[in-house]
Design an enzyme around this catalytic site. Structure first.
Site, mmCIF file in Angstrom:
data_model
loop_
_atom_site.group_PDB
_atom_site.id
_atom_site.type_symbol
_atom_site.label_atom_id
_atom_site.label_comp_id
_atom_site.label_asym_id
_atom_site.label_seq_id
_atom_site.Cartn_x
_atom_site.Cartn_y
_atom_site.Cartn_z
ATOM 1 N N GLU A 103 -13.109 5.047 0.047
ATOM 2 C CA GLU A 103 -13.232 5.311 1.480
ATOM 3 C C GLU A 103 -13.810 6.688 1.784
ATOM 4 O O GLU A 103 -13.610 7.226 2.875
ATOM 5 C CB GLU A 103 -11.864 5.156 2.153
ATOM 6 C CG GLU A 103 -10.722 5.842 1.432
ATOM 7 C CD GLU A 103 -9.358 5.378 1.912
ATOM 8 O OE1 GLU A 103 -9.264 4.815 3.012
ATOM 9 O OE2 GLU A 103 -8.381 5.596 1.170
ATOM 10 N N ASP A 145 9.326 -1.874 -9.783
ATOM 11 C CA ASP A 145 10.692 -2.271 -10.109
ATOM 12 C C ASP A 145 11.348 -2.997 -8.942
ATOM 13 O O ASP A 145 12.198 -3.871 -9.144
ATOM 14 C CB ASP A 145 11.529 -1.049 -10.500
ATOM 15 C CG ASP A 145 11.278 -0.593 -11.934
ATOM 16 O OD1 ASP A 145 10.491 -1.255 -12.636
ATOM 17 O OD2 ASP A 145 11.861 0.422 -12.337
ATOM 18 N N ARG A 152 0.855 -1.193 0.000
ATOM 19 C CA ARG A 152 0.000 0.000 0.000
ATOM 20 C C ARG A 152 0.888 1.240 0.000
ATOM 21 O O ARG A 152 1.661 1.453 0.924
ATOM 22 C CB ARG A 152 -0.943 0.039 1.200
ATOM 23 C CG ARG A 152 -1.791 1.313 1.186
ATOM 24 C CD ARG A 152 -3.008 1.252 2.074
ATOM 25 N NE ARG A 152 -2.696 1.437 3.481
ATOM 26 C CZ ARG A 152 -3.627 1.700 4.403
ATOM 27 N NH1 ARG A 152 -4.904 1.772 4.058
ATOM 28 N NH2 ARG A 152 -3.286 1.830 5.673
#
Length: 257
Positions: free
Chosen positions: A152, A87, A73
């Site tokens: 949210e 990456d 996250r």
């Protein structure tokens, strides 16, 4: 040789319920311990835990070979930050505060190489390509990217159906705490108005071709969310688990002679 298969993405696509936990210590050692517990997925949290790119990469490294799939996250959906963690080896991202289909489409583009997206093609340097050890990484990586977006706020709920129509979004995660605050009930996601909104959102997501996700730290609420359609369900936070266990131990022994 293609990019590694994203088993977590596959399980969501098959409709399996997967149980997860938050990893908030921002330390590979603690996350490695959590990775032995048997959770299906773990959130390496860069939004509310003190993680940076190197600590995220260290946790990705210790979870390699674990049965717990890492979900990173980020604190925001900036393309440069997405490029860096991909990456570094992340394949599944959870991006907070998504409030429109256009925002979701831009996140999809940030996770894909041209011509489908804008991800920088410097894979020769990347841990994700095993440092050029996967010669066709760029050609095969897009199919293994998994995007989970957090809805949210009231604005996000209003745009939910449009977000669910975006190709390349694999799942939508409802953030109960932020949603409760945005609806005027800070700290009270159990308020009937908030609970009704969560139930409606989880039901709409579950009825789509996307996976529904949410977090609950008590068993009764987690089961309720599961009954409402949550497919990728987080049932704990490692920092909270340690704090609770430590306080219970002190309470047990406090005052003993």
């Amino acid at each position: 040789m293609p990019a590694p298969t994203n088993v977590f993405k596959q399980r969501l696509a098959r409709g399996e319920r997967v149980i997860g936990c938050w990893a908030g210590f921002a330390d590979p050692y603690a996350t490695e311990v959590l990775g032995t517990a048997g959770f299906d997925w773990l959130v390496i949290d860069g939004e509310h835990a003190p993680n940076d790119l190197k600590s995220i990469m260290g946790q990705l490294m210790v979870l390699k070979g674990s049965d717990s799939a890492p979900v990173v996250r980020l604190p925001m959906g900036e393309a440069w930050a997405i490029k860096q963690v991909l990456d570094a080896g992340a394949q599944t991202l959870l991006i907070p505060l998504v409030e429109s289909a256009e925002q979701a489409r831009e996140l999809v583009r940030a996770m894909r190489y041209p011509p489908a997206g804008i991800r920088g093609a410097g894979a020769a340097l990347a841990r994700a390509s095993r440092f050029s050890g996967i010669p066709d990484y760029v050609a095969t990586a897009d199919a293994q990217m998994c995007l989970l977006v957090q809805v949210e706020t009231r604005a996000g709920l209003d745009a939910l159906d449009e977000i669910l129509s975006v190709d390349g979004v694999d799942g939508v995660f409802i953030g109960p705490a932020d949603l409760a605050a945005d609806m005027g009930f800070p700290g009270n996601s159990a308020d009937p108005q908030v609970a009704d909104a969560i139930r409606d959102a989880l039901g709409r997501i579950a009825a789509s071709d996307k996976a529904a996700g949410i977090l609950a730290v008590d068993d009764a609420t987690a089961q309720q969310y599961a009954d409402w359609g949550a497919q990728f369900l987080a049932v704990g936070i490692d920092v909270v688990m340690l704090a609770q266990a430590a306080r219970q131990t002190v309470k047990l022994w406090a005052g003993r002679g």
